[in-house]
Design an enzyme around this catalytic site. Structure first.
Site, PDB file in Angstrom:
ATOM      1  N   LYS A  21       0.866  -1.180   0.000  1.00  0.00           N
ATOM      2  CA  LYS A  21       0.000   0.000   0.000  1.00  0.00           C
ATOM      3  C   LYS A  21       0.893   1.216   0.000  1.00  0.00           C
ATOM      4  O   LYS A  21       2.042   1.153   0.436  1.00  0.00           O
ATOM      5  CB  LYS A  21      -0.861   0.001   1.268  1.00  0.00           C
ATOM      6  CG  LYS A  21      -2.082   0.862   1.186  1.00  0.00           C
ATOM      7  CD  LYS A  21      -3.125   0.223   0.296  1.00  0.00           C
ATOM      8  CE  LYS A  21      -4.514   0.651   0.587  1.00  0.00           C
ATOM      9  NZ  LYS A  21      -5.475  -0.410   0.264  1.00  0.00           N
TER      10      LYS A  21
HETATM   11  N1  GLU Z   1      -7.332  -0.156  -2.856  1.00  0.00           N
HETATM   12  C1  GLU Z   1      -8.090  -1.352  -3.044  1.00  0.00           C
HETATM   13  C2  GLU Z   1      -8.059  -2.199  -1.796  1.00  0.00           C
HETATM   14  O1  GLU Z   1      -7.810  -1.733  -0.712  1.00  0.00           O
HETATM   15  C3  GLU Z   1      -7.711  -2.101  -4.324  1.00  0.00           C
HETATM   16  C4  GLU Z   1      -6.305  -2.572  -4.393  1.00  0.00           C
HETATM   17  C5  GLU Z   1      -5.897  -3.103  -5.771  1.00  0.00           C
HETATM   18  O2  GLU Z   1      -6.733  -3.190  -6.648  1.00  0.00           O
HETATM   19  O3  GLU Z   1      -4.725  -3.408  -5.913  1.00  0.00           O
HETATM   20  O4  GLU Z   1      -8.363  -3.362  -1.837  1.00  0.00           O
END
Ligand code: GLU
Length: 428
Positions: free
Chosen positions: A114
């Site tokens: 993240k």
């Molecule tokens: N931000 C989204 C999550 O927390 C999607 C992450 C992604 O598609 O890589 O799951």
């Protein structure tokens, strides 16, 4: 007396504390190998970048960005980028760790990561956001890559921002390598290699999960009532899709305020309103209310789709619902979780319930690698299959271990990771 900064820091630190509490409970229950436990309890890499950007007024501002890579045992690091003033290393650490569990639960070949920038995007022009995004991408350099670490949208980021990331990443590559690297980022606009249905994917996955829960509980969604916290991508899509089942949206709250209408709020009209005015406030066909009333309002389903730590020891006792379907990441803290259980409220945990986004990101990544374009029906059908499978896996484990669904979801993820570590061993 704590300063605002200290308070903010404590709140943020507690998010990673939440992950640790959840992890340890599951690891104890399943008797996770102590060595593997050590590995999974820490992140692999943490990148912090500071970079300068020229503002519209010709002055330079510096920004801080993060990318935390928790684990890549199951595949390349994967996870979103958020632009928010609270983005801080411990928060990103927690969110990266949840991504590892999420991908493992649904059985897609990704690890967890993240990132984000500590910024209030509403204070900047579109052009400034573009320059900030591009400089951040450049600062991350080879810390991201199509087979290494693949960002995606998260809070306050969208397909346009993904397109700028793609373009900036392309600019760092020799021309002949560019088009085979489109999968460096997912959640792109369709024309730039995005996937149909990625936009609604998190909300869609959440609705598939609610459908399964309704079937299991012989609960009729037609005429059911629901409340939604946060009306961004996840909240608004979930609300709009649940409407098709004949369910009635009775209250919504977001950063601008709380609105209630017991006769029902039309989620499509509200989505149109929020697009024009940036929030739910001012929506004519509902009355203005407050946070306390929102929390205690009787409804069948509550969808938290805003930020973390919303359901706590203070708010959980007030909830008057049958099901909490977690659209946000980390909306319930460990004390809140215990209270919900004591009250007999079902909780479908974030790492299962909001996994639709990363599942369809995986489909986008695959299509880019294979130069394919799938139709929306195909995407929805494959998403349904994957998320319902994961739902059933978690359900079975919850039954087998006689535990709550969050702990069961962790056990599914940790078992898969444990298997892989045992098969491969540790270098050297
Ligand atoms: N931000 C989204 C999550 O927390 C999607 C992450 C992604 O598609 O890589 O799951």
């Amino acid at each position: 007396m704590q300063t605002v900064k200290e308070l903010q820091k404590n709140q943020q630190e507690s998010i990673y504390g939440n992950v640790t509490t959840q992890f340890e409970k599951a690891a104890d229950l399943m008797k996770l190998d102590p060595d593997i436990r050590k590995i999974l309890a820490t992140t692999m890499n943490e990148v912090v970048v500071h970079f300068p950007v020229r503002m519209d007024n010709n002055r330079i501002e510096t920004f801080t960005g993060y990318r935390v890579q928790h684990n890549s045992a199951l595949g390349p690091f994967k996870g979103g980028l958020r632009f928010h003033p609270d983005v801080y290393i411990d928060e990103v650490r927690a969110l990266a760790t949840w991504m590892t569990w999420k991908s493992a639960i649904v059985g897609i070949p990704f690890g967890g990561a993240k990132g984000g920038i500590q910024i209030d995007p509403s204070k900047y022009s579109k052009e400034e956001i573009q320059r900030i995004t591009r400089r951040f991408t450049f600062a991350l350099g080879s810390n991201i890559g199509p087979e290494y670490d693949i960002p995606a949208p998260d809070v306050n980021t969208n397909p346009q921002i993904m397109a700028w990331i793609l373009d900036t990443y392309f600019s760092t590559l020799p021309p002949q390598e560019r088009h085979r690297s489109r999968h460096v980022v997912t959640g792109k606009p369709i024309e730039s290699g995005g996937c149909p249905g990625r936009d609604k994917a998190t909300g869609q996955g959440l609705i598939y999960i609610i459908e399964e829960w309704a079937k299991d509980n012989k609960f009729d969604l037609n005429g059911a009532t629901y409340t939604v916290q946060g009306f961004g991508n996840v909240g608004s899509w979930a609300a709009r899709l649940l409407k098709h089942h004949g369910a009635k949206l009775v209250a919504v709250e977001d950063i601008t305020g709380t609105i209630i209408n017991q006769e029902g709020i039309d989620p499509d009209e509200l989505a149109h309103h929020t697009e024009l005015y940036g929030g739910v406030m001012g929506f004519q066909k509902a009355i203005v209310s407050d946070h306390e009333t929102f929390l205690s309002l009787p409804a069948d389903i509550f969808i938290p789709a805003a930020l973390h730590n919303q359901i706590t020891s203070l708010s959980a006792p007030k909830l008057n619902v049958r099901l909490v379907a977690e659209g946000a990441n980390g909306p319930t803290d460990p004390e809140g979780d215990i209270i919900l259980r004591e009250k007999g409220i079902d909780v479908i945990p974030d790492i299962l319930c909001n996994s639709g986004g990363v599942i369809v990101s995986y489909f986008e990544w695959l299509q880019n690698k294979r130069s394919e374009y799938w139709e929306l029906e195909e995407v929805d059908c494959k998403l349904h299959k994957k998320i319902v499978n994961a739902y059933n896996c978690v359900k079975n484990i919850a039954y087998e271990y006689c535990t709550d669904w969050r702990t069961a979801a962790y056990i599914v993820a940790l078992s898969r990771l444990q298997t892989v570590y045992k098969e491969r061993g540790i270098f050297p």
